[in-house]
Design a protein around this motif. Structure first.
Motif, PDB file in Angstrom:
ATOM      1  N   ALA A   1      26.947 -28.306   6.462  1.00  0.00           N
ATOM      2  CA  ALA A   1      25.570 -28.475   6.914  1.00  0.00           C
ATOM      3  C   ALA A   1      25.486 -29.480   8.045  1.00  0.00           C
TER       4      ALA A   1
ATOM      5  N   ALA B   1      29.528 -26.575  15.862  1.00  0.00           N
ATOM      6  CA  ALA B   1      28.290 -27.016  16.495  1.00  0.00           C
ATOM      7  C   ALA B   1      27.221 -25.934  16.459  1.00  0.00           C
ATOM      8  N   LEU B   2      27.646 -24.682  16.395  1.00  0.00           N
ATOM      9  CA  LEU B   2      26.690 -23.575  16.275  1.00  0.00           C
ATOM     10  C   LEU B   2      25.790 -23.797  15.077  1.00  0.00           C
ATOM     11  N   TYR B   3      26.387 -24.286  13.987  1.00  0.00           N
ATOM     12  CA  TYR B   3      25.660 -24.460  12.741  1.00  0.00           C
ATOM     13  C   TYR B   3      24.667 -25.607  12.797  1.00  0.00           C
ATOM     14  N   GLN B   4      24.651 -26.345  13.882  1.00  0.00           N
ATOM     15  CA  GLN B   4      23.722 -27.459  14.038  1.00  0.00           C
ATOM     16  C   GLN B   4      22.601 -27.128  15.015  1.00  0.00           C
ATOM     17  N   LEU B   5      22.740 -26.015  15.721  1.00  0.00           N
ATOM     18  CA  LEU B   5      21.717 -25.652  16.696  1.00  0.00           C
ATOM     19  C   LEU B   5      20.427 -25.286  15.974  1.00  0.00           C
TER      20      LEU B   5
ATOM     21  N   HIS C   1      19.793 -21.557  15.585  1.00  0.00           N
ATOM     22  CA  HIS C   1      20.565 -20.889  14.550  1.00  0.00           C
ATOM     23  C   HIS C   1      20.052 -21.260  13.166  1.00  0.00           C
ATOM     24  N   LEU C   2      19.710 -22.505  12.970  1.00  0.00           N
ATOM     25  CA  LEU C   2      19.208 -22.956  11.673  1.00  0.00           C
ATOM     26  C   LEU C   2      17.861 -22.324  11.349  1.00  0.00           C
TER      27      LEU C   2
END
Lengths: 182, 182
Positions: free
Chosen positions: A9, A22-26, A29-30
């Motif tokens: 996360a 870092a994609l998962y922090q955009l 995306h979230l």
DNA sequence: AACTGACGATCAGTATACTGATTAACGGAC
DNA sequence: GTCCGTTAATCAGTATACTGATCGTCAGTT
């Protein structure tokens, strides 16, 4: 509380080559993932009603603004005009709303909620409340209020950037009355 | 700062009959609108690249995990398996990725990013950064961090409720190497 | 080696979310 | 009273997001 369930996360780590982490922090995306979760919860809680989140929004809008035309309805629910037409058509088939040609403006079709639609809306409201509660479970009470306020501010201040902006009803516009009932 | 642009964002008022006003406060509805804004900003900033947010995610995932099969790719990008197949097919047509039958498991097709895809990813990154900045403009700096943290927590802790959950790569799995290069 | 349960890819079908074009109707300028 | 810019609805076309079923393959059991 706040146990991380294993999904990365907030790790700031970089992967081998490239950086999918870092994609998962955009935020984009979230937001997409939160939207998917919200929709999944809706279908789970509202399985008995055979309705979609968008159709629920239409019922909700019509309950307060019965008789608006399709474009106005699209604006009130923040739908694309074409999509609004398709949704209304399906809802008409399901008997949740009715469509009548306007007498004041022959281009328009006025949309009315039916008794079936009104009953379904009343029945679904509790389920929809549960959706929101479950969605926000990971947040503490004060965090929930802040989160909603952040979302509302982003949606409101960026409204004109959307390809389907929210268009509140100009006072006194649209709103053809149903002939007999009212 | 924080000027309300006219759209009812946090009014607690009740409308005449029914209550469409409360619809605009439901997290589910707000998340949907924020998602639409995020997508609109993406298309505006990335117009030159002829790419969708989902296709960008695929490039990003492949840059870090080249050679995974479609199901694994779907898990890494939080896509539905069928949707993932369609997106990959379109991207193959656009020359952004390549597909090869796995030699280890004849059920699988391994997906590889192409040189074109890698170049496009590098070019698009700055535009995608701008999308996030513009999306979060209505929030102050410290609010942005909190907002992202809330989104990440909701997405992470509710991950299994999604119909397309994020599935991180189990260490050492999948990942067929490209034959010649690497 | 045949059996079986699980799994990757794909197909058919449905719903949402758009763009750009078209058609019919409206409404104000002239 | 006709012209003309605007607008509501719709159509064709594309992309995403699913469900449930099927098909071929795999892997572990017997």
């Amino acid at each position: 509380m706040s146990t991380n369930t294993g999904v990365p996360a907030t790790t700031g780590q970089t992967t081998q080559r490239g950086d999918a982490g870092a994609l998962y922090q955009l935020p984009g995306h979230l937001i997409r993932r939160c939207h998917q979760i919200s929709v999944a919860l809706f279908f789970e809680e509202c399985a008995a009603f055979d309705i979609t989140p968008q159709q629920y929004a239409v019922l909700r809008v019509l309950a307060a603004n019965d008789g608006v035309d399709q474009i106005t309805l699209a604006g009130l629910a923040a739908f694309n005009r074409t999509t609004a037409g398709e949704i209304v058509e399906r809802m008409e088939g399901a008997g949740l709303v009715g469509r009548r040609n306007s007498k004041l403006d022959r281009r328009m079709k006025n949309i009315f909620i039916t008794e079936t639609g009104r009953r379904l809306l009343a029945d679904a409201n509790a389920a929809v409340r549960r959706v929101q509660e479950r969605l926000l479970t990971p947040l503490a009470r004060d965090e929930r209020a802040r989160f909603i306020e952040y979302l509302a501010r982003i949606a409101s201040e960026n409204n004109e950037l959307s390809r389907a902006p929210l268009r509140p009803l100009a006072r006194g516009r649209g709103r053809e009355r149903t002939s007999g009932t009212a």
